[in-house]
Structures are given as structure tokens and as C-alpha cells.
Motif scaffolding. Structure first.
Motif, short mmCIF file in Angstrom:
data_model
loop_
_atom_site.label_atom_id
_atom_site.label_comp_id
_atom_site.label_asym_id
_atom_site.label_seq_id
_atom_site.Cartn_x
_atom_site.Cartn_y
_atom_site.Cartn_z
N SER A 93 0.83 -1.21 0.00
CA SER A 93 0.00 0.00 0.00
C SER A 93 0.87 1.25 0.00
O SER A 93 0.53 2.23 -0.68
CB SER A 93 -0.94 0.00 1.21
N ALA A 94 1.97 1.23 0.72
CA ALA A 94 2.87 2.39 0.74
C ALA A 94 3.51 2.59 -0.62
O ALA A 94 3.61 3.72 -1.11
CB ALA A 94 3.94 2.20 1.81
N ARG A 102 2.29 1.72 -3.51
CA ARG A 102 1.27 2.24 -4.43
C ARG A 102 1.03 3.72 -4.20
O ARG A 102 0.90 4.50 -5.16
CB ARG A 102 -0.04 1.46 -4.26
N ALA A 103 0.99 4.14 -2.94
CA ALA A 103 0.74 5.55 -2.62
C ALA A 103 1.87 6.43 -3.13
O ALA A 103 1.63 7.53 -3.65
CB ALA A 103 0.59 5.71 -1.11
N THR A 146 -1.63 13.89 -0.05
CA THR A 146 -2.65 12.92 0.31
C THR A 146 -2.27 12.19 1.60
O THR A 146 -1.09 11.98 1.89
CB THR A 146 -2.82 11.87 -0.80
N ALA A 169 -2.48 9.11 2.14
CA ALA A 169 -1.81 7.85 1.79
C ALA A 169 -0.31 8.06 1.61
O ALA A 169 0.50 7.24 2.05
CB ALA A 169 -2.42 7.27 0.51
N TYR A 170 0.07 9.18 0.96
CA TYR A 170 1.50 9.47 0.78
C TYR A 170 2.15 9.78 2.12
O TYR A 170 3.28 9.34 2.38
CB TYR A 170 1.68 10.64 -0.19
N HIS A 201 1.25 8.63 5.05
CA HIS A 201 1.41 7.36 5.76
C HIS A 201 2.59 6.57 5.20
O HIS A 201 3.34 5.93 5.96
CB HIS A 201 0.13 6.52 5.65
N ALA A 202 2.77 6.63 3.90
CA ALA A 202 3.89 5.91 3.27
C ALA A 202 5.24 6.48 3.72
O ALA A 202 6.17 5.73 4.02
CB ALA A 202 3.77 5.98 1.75
#
Length: 204
Positions: free
Chosen positions: A57-58, A60-61, A73, A75-76, A78-79
Motif C-alpha cells: 500500500s505504501a 502504491r501511494a 494525500t 496515503a503518501y 502514511h507511506a
């Protein structure tokens, strides 16, 4: 009023330190480089390799953010947090981390580095001091964490370019070795500075 001084630079500070020495070699007694970044292109390759060790998931972000140029975002973020926890710090001093994040100049960071340690888009993107390193003529220490985002192999290769330099790797530490390997870091730097002073004093 200080004619010559010992210069220590960590991470970005290593660039400031080596450029200060390049401009004023007569004012520097010794150089200590912590997790130095002397070749941004090589560092970016290392960072890309490390991204491949993150969760799916990281990854992909990060790919999505770099494709869309939207780095704001959740997600980014968190990555990058996942990356930082693996390769920037393992044992942060919370008060120091809080004050660092609260007081850092994000505008300058983005201008010179980019949106994160992973994505290099700033003015330092192709910076390299490797051609200058063999010209260093003062006692020099290079340190790095075993899990450092910069990487022991890269720092060791740069140490090999500096005549007579000393290289130290702190096992189990990430990029922020003053946090992750506090006592060992202090011991190594202190020993180096005492050695540099003794060498210079004996030569006068």
C-alpha cells in the motif's frame, strides 16, 4: 574570533560542512560527517531500493503521488511515515522530534529537497561533492547507521575517497544516529575530536 574550528555536519549539514571547507579550508581543523549526502543521484537510487521494502500500500501511494505530483494525500504521508520509521529513526527522542517538526522550514526543505526524503525534486537533485572529496586535507570522520537511508555502502565509498579518513558504522541505527546510537555516537565523535586535536597540536 575563532581562527579555526572543528566542523560537524549531519545529513544536509554534511553538504554545508563540505561546502564551507571548500570555501574556507584555512579555517577548518577537522571535519565530521554524520550520514553524509555527497551524491544525491546515488542517494535517490538507494531511496528507491528502500521503497521496494515498504508495504504494498505504501509503494502504491508513493507511485500514485509521484505520477500525479500530489504529495499532500494522507496515503503518501502514511507511506513516508512508514519509510521514516524504518530508515530515519528507530528510537527518536520525542521532545526533539516534536521540536524539529514544529520548527523546520518546510518551504526551504521542499525547495531544496522535495516533498519528502523519498522524492527528490528540489535544487539539490543532482548535487555531488564526490569530485572534491579527494582534496580534503584535514582529519575527517564519516559515520552512518546500519539501517540508514543513506546506506553504509555509499558512505564507505565516500570515505575511501578522502585521504586518511575514519569510517564508523552504528549497527541497529537508522539515519538519526544521535538518537538511535546516542552513547556510541558521542563516544566516537569525542574520540575523533581528541585525536584531531592531538595530531594538530603535535604538528605545530
Amino acid at each position: 574570533g575563532v581562527a579555526k574550528w572543528h566542523v560537524l555536519g549531519h545529513s544536509w549539514g554534511s553538504i554545508l560542512a563540505v561546502e564551507y571547507y571548500r570555501a574556507h579550508p584555512d579555517r577548518v581543523e577537522s571535519l565530521a560527517f554524520g550520514s553524509p549526502v555527497f551524491d544525491i543521484d546515488a542517494y535517490e537510487l538507494r531511496a528507491n531500493e528502500l521503497v521496494a521494502t515498504l508495504s504494498d500500500s505504501a509503494q502504491r501511494a508513493i507511485r500514485r503521488a509521484e505520477a500525479t505530483k500530489n504529495y499532500a494525500t494522507p496515503a503518501y504521508q502514511h507511506a513516508t511515515d512508514e519509510f521514516y520509521g524504518k530508515y530515519l529513526w528507530h528510537r527518536p527522542v520525542q521532545a526533539d522530534l516534536d521540536s524539529t517538526m514544529a520548527t523546520m522550514n518546510q518551504g526551504i526543505y521542499v525547495y531544496m529537497q522535495g516533498p519528502s526524503e523519498i522524492t527528490i525534486t528540489g535544487t539539490l537533485k543532482h548535487y555531488s561533492a564526490t569530485g572534491f572529496l579527494p582534496q580534503i586535507r584535514v582529519p575527517t570522520l564519516l559515520t552512518v547507521g546500519g539501517d540508514d537511508e543513506v546506506g553504509p555502502e555509499l558512505v564507505r565509498s565516500h570515505a575511501a575517497l578522502i585521504p586518511g579518513s575514519r569510517y564508523e558504522m552504528f549497527a541497529g541505527a537508522a539515519h538519526m544516529t544521535p538518537w538511535d546510537a546516542r552513547d556510541e555516537h558521542v563516544r566516537v565523535v569525542r574520540e575523533f575530536l581528541r585525536s584531531a586535536d592531538s595530531t594538530l597540536t603535535a604538528g605545530r
